[in-house]
Design a protein around this motif. Structure first.
Motif, PDB file in Angstrom:
ATOM      1  N   TRP A   7       0.057  10.219  -6.244  1.00 45.05           N
ATOM      2  CA  TRP A   7       1.009   9.826  -5.196  1.00 45.05           C
ATOM      3  C   TRP A   7       1.147  10.920  -4.148  1.00 45.05           C
ATOM      4  N   PHE A   8       1.133  12.188  -4.597  1.00 41.23           N
ATOM      5  CA  PHE A   8       1.233  13.312  -3.674  1.00 41.23           C
ATOM      6  C   PHE A   8       0.038  13.345  -2.721  1.00 41.23           C
ATOM      7  N   VAL A   9      -1.154  13.147  -3.260  1.00 45.29           N
ATOM      8  CA  VAL A   9      -2.370  13.136  -2.433  1.00 45.29           C
ATOM      9  C   VAL A   9      -2.343  11.947  -1.470  1.00 45.29           C
ATOM     10  N   LEU A  10      -1.917  10.789  -1.953  1.00 43.96           N
ATOM     11  CA  LEU A  10      -1.826   9.616  -1.073  1.00 43.96           C
ATOM     12  C   LEU A  10      -0.822   9.847   0.048  1.00 43.96           C
ATOM     13  N   SER A  15       0.325  10.956   5.640  1.00 46.93           N
ATOM     14  CA  SER A  15       1.014  11.822   6.604  1.00 46.93           C
ATOM     15  C   SER A  15       0.036  12.387   7.626  1.00 46.93           C
ATOM     16  N   LEU A  16      -1.132  12.780   7.159  1.00 50.58           N
ATOM     17  CA  LEU A  16      -2.153  13.305   8.066  1.00 50.58           C
ATOM     18  C   LEU A  16      -2.605  12.234   9.053  1.00 50.58           C
ATOM     19  N   ALA A  17      -2.822  11.027   8.567  1.00 52.03           N
ATOM     20  CA  ALA A  17      -3.207   9.926   9.453  1.00 52.03           C
ATOM     21  C   ALA A  17      -2.102   9.654  10.474  1.00 52.03           C
ATOM     22  N   PHE A  18      -0.860   9.654  10.018  1.00 50.89           N
ATOM     23  CA  PHE A  18       0.290   9.430  10.893  1.00 50.89           C
ATOM     24  C   PHE A  18       0.353  10.501  11.977  1.00 50.89           C
ATOM     25  N   TYR A  19       0.170  11.768  11.586  1.00 53.17           N
ATOM     26  CA  TYR A  19       0.189  12.868  12.553  1.00 53.17           C
ATOM     27  C   TYR A  19      -0.952  12.748  13.556  1.00 53.17           C
ATOM     28  N   ARG A  20      -2.152  12.448  13.071  1.00 54.34           N
ATOM     29  CA  ARG A  20      -3.317  12.369  13.976  1.00 54.34           C
ATOM     30  C   ARG A  20      -3.153  11.250  15.002  1.00 54.34           C
ATOM     31  N   ALA A  72      -0.794   3.434  10.032  1.00 57.77           N
ATOM     32  CA  ALA A  72      -0.331   4.733   9.540  1.00 57.77           C
ATOM     33  C   ALA A  72       1.143   4.674   9.143  1.00 57.77           C
ATOM     34  N   THR A  73       1.949   3.966   9.930  1.00 60.54           N
ATOM     35  CA  THR A  73       3.364   3.795   9.606  1.00 60.54           C
ATOM     36  C   THR A  73       3.507   3.010   8.301  1.00 60.54           C
ATOM     37  N   ALA A  74       2.741   1.947   8.166  1.00 61.21           N
ATOM     38  CA  ALA A  74       2.792   1.138   6.946  1.00 61.21           C
ATOM     39  C   ALA A  74       2.336   1.949   5.733  1.00 61.21           C
ATOM     40  N   ALA A  75       1.321   2.786   5.906  1.00 60.19           N
ATOM     41  CA  ALA A  75       0.833   3.607   4.794  1.00 60.19           C
ATOM     42  C   ALA A  75       1.910   4.576   4.316  1.00 60.19           C
ATOM     43  N   ILE A  76       2.601   5.208   5.257  1.00 62.42           N
ATOM     44  CA  ILE A  76       3.690   6.133   4.889  1.00 62.42           C
ATOM     45  C   ILE A  76       4.763   5.375   4.108  1.00 62.42           C
TER      46      ILE A  76
END
Length: 94
Positions: A7-10, A15-20, A72-76
Motif C-alpha cells: 500500500w505504501f508503494v502504491l 502521489s508521484l503521478a499526481f505531482y507530475r 491521478a486523483t482517482a488513484a490517490i
C-alpha cells in the motif's frame, strides 16, 4: 507487514503521478500566461491556492491533461480508501 509495504508503494506511485501531472499543468499555465516557471511551485502559496480552486480541472483540460489529472486523483483516492478499508477488514473478527 508486506501488505502495508505494498500500500505504501502504491501510494507513493500515485502521489508521484499526481505531482507530475500537476507539474505539467503549472508549466502549461506559465507558458500560456508568459510567467516564469517556478521550480519550487509546490511551496508557493499562490500555486497552492490555484490548485485548490475549482478552475484547476479547467486548466488541466486546456493543457490536454484532463484524463491524466482525473486518473491521478482517482488513484490517490482509491489507494487511500483501499488501504483504510483493508486495515478495517483485517481487524474484523471472524
Amino acid at each position: 507487514m508486506v501488505r502495508g509495504l505494498v500500500w505504501f508503494v502504491l501510494f507513493g506511485a500515485a502521489s508521484l503521478a499526481f505531482y507530475r501531472v500537476n507539474d505539467r499543468i503549472v508549466w502549461d499555465i506559465c507558458r500560456r500566461e508568459r510567467r516564469p516557471y517556478p521550480q519550487a511551485w509546490t511551496f508557493s502559496p499562490y500555486w497552492q491556492w490555484r490548485t485548490i480552486v475549482g478552475g484547476w480541472y479547467t486548466d488541466a483540460k486546456r493543457a490536454g491533461l484532463l484524463i491524466p489529472k482525473v486518473a491521478a486523483t482517482a488513484a490517490i483516492l482509491l489507494v487511500s480508501i483501499g488501504s483504510v478499508m483493508m486495515g478495517i477488514i483485517d481487524h474484523m473478527p471472524g
